[in-house]
Write an enzyme that holds these catalytic residues in place. Structure first.
Site, PDB file in Angstrom:
ATOM      1  N   HIS A   1      39.352  41.117  42.571  1.00  0.00           N
ATOM      2  CA  HIS A   1      40.719  40.612  42.407  1.00  0.00           C
ATOM      3  C   HIS A   1      41.314  41.124  41.100  1.00  0.00           C
ATOM      4  CE1 HIS A   1      43.899  37.416  42.448  1.00  0.00           C
ATOM      5  NE2 HIS A   1      43.755  37.525  41.129  1.00  0.00           N
ATOM      6  N   GLU A   2      40.532  41.046  40.021  1.00  0.00           N
ATOM      7  CA  GLU A   2      41.045  41.481  38.717  1.00  0.00           C
ATOM      8  C   GLU A   2      41.217  42.998  38.665  1.00  0.00           C
ATOM      9  OE1 GLU A   2      42.225  39.332  36.898  1.00  0.00           O
ATOM     10  OE2 GLU A   2      41.308  37.590  37.855  1.00  0.00           O
TER      11      GLU A   2
ATOM     12  N   HIS B   1      44.439  43.815  40.246  1.00  0.00           N
ATOM     13  CA  HIS B   1      45.575  43.622  39.344  1.00  0.00           C
ATOM     14  C   HIS B   1      45.820  44.892  38.528  1.00  0.00           C
ATOM     15  CE1 HIS B   1      47.123  39.625  39.754  1.00  0.00           C
ATOM     16  NE2 HIS B   1      45.974  39.017  39.496  1.00  0.00           N
TER      17      HIS B   1
ATOM     18  N   GLU C   1      49.814  37.588  42.943  1.00  0.00           N
ATOM     19  CA  GLU C   1      48.510  36.967  43.175  1.00  0.00           C
ATOM     20  C   GLU C   1      48.081  37.160  44.628  1.00  0.00           C
ATOM     21  OE1 GLU C   1      46.226  35.681  41.126  1.00  0.00           O
ATOM     22  OE2 GLU C   1      47.565  36.388  39.546  1.00  0.00           O
TER      23      GLU C   1
END
Length: 293
Positions: free
Chosen positions: A145-146, A149, A222
């Site tokens: 997930h990071e 980003h 998100e």
């Protein structure tokens, strides 16, 4: 509500400082014989609005490390650190970005964040609470997930958006301030007491509206990072990680400077939701289950 107030206060304080500097700069330019027309005002607003946002971006890694006291893993000291670095390296390669710095910060709450000035100069950090409370496949999904980003360029996009909105607030408050001063206060030059009062009030109001736009974008990204995490680590793993975060007790503690980039943020209902950086975890899990993001 205290966190929301702090967030708004910080953003509005930045705008007010920029506004004061502009207010001081414009009369000085006039005294120097420089004609401060609308084009010049726009240029000044761009310099201060975009400049402040990009300075924050360039300092983001350093500020994140200082505020969380995170330790970058330069030489892995144990199996967990070796696994973290290897996992991020693999995901970064698959995402087509440079290898981010990997760090661990001491906090009981399960959380993680990513920040940095570019896709090839980023930082991915996880809390000790996250490492203790999650299974390896769930930690892998959080890391994915990071990394997503970073790959999506979210830090840069947020900076551009904030800079454009800062410029808009600084410029529009002055245009409307001059109009109000001339029409309401009958000032010939449009720079009387009514102008200064109007500019301050308008910066506060427009600053709040700008924050609503930034937070709406933050919530949307998100969902996109969750979808990216699902592609890199598997949809079921990403959903399991979010379920684990949902069961966590206590607030999602992160410093204000990096809270919007954490995987877990503060949410609320009603009007409070408009100022939240993260959508509810239930909605994120449902979006993944529907294959959206």
């Amino acid at each position: 509500m205290r966190r929301i107030a702090l967030f708004l206060g910080t953003n509005l304080a930045v705008l007010m400082v920029l506004g004061v500097v502009m207010n001081l700069l414009q009369p000085w330019l006039v005294r120097q014989g420089i004609d401060v027309n609308m084009a010049a005002t726009l240029i000044i607003a761009l310099v201060f609005g975009m400049g402040g946002a990009f300075i924050s971006l360039l300092m983001s890694k350093r500020m994140a490390l200082m505020s969380t006291r995170a330790k970058v893993i330069d030489s892995p000291a144990n199996e967990t650190e070796r696994w973290l670095v290897a996992t991020v390296e693999k995901q970064a390669r698959e995402a087509g970005i440079g290898m981010p710095d990997v760090a661990i910060y001491d906090a009981p709450e399960p959380n993680a964040f990513a920040t940095g000035a570019s896709r090839n100069n980023a930082l991915v950090a996880v809390s000790t609470g996250l490492l203790r409370s999650m299974r390896p496949n769930e930690v892998e999904a959080v890391l994915a997930h990071e990394v997503s980003h970073v790959a999506n360029g979210d830090m840069i996009t947020m900076t551009l958006l904030q800079g454009v909105l800062n410029t808009f607030v600084l410029l529009l408050s002055r245009i409307l301030g001059q109009l109000i001063d001339r029409v309401v206060f009958k000032s010939d030059r449009g720079h009387g007491p009514g102008y200064w009062i109007s500019v301050i009030v308008l910066q506060l109001v427009l600053g709040v509206l700008a924050s609503l736009i930034v937070m709406a974008f933050s919530r949307w990204r998100e969902f996109r990072a969750d979808a990216g995490g699902a592609r890199l680590a598997g949809r079921q793993n990403m959903m399991a990680a979010l379920q684990r975060l949902k069961s966590a007790h206590g607030p999602a503690q992160l410093p204000e400077s990096v809270e919007a980039f954490g995987i877990r943020g503060r949410v609320g209902g009603g009007l409070r939701r408009l100022l939240m950086s993260h959508p509810p975890l239930d909605e994120r899990i449902e979006a993944l289950a529907r294959g959206q993001g």
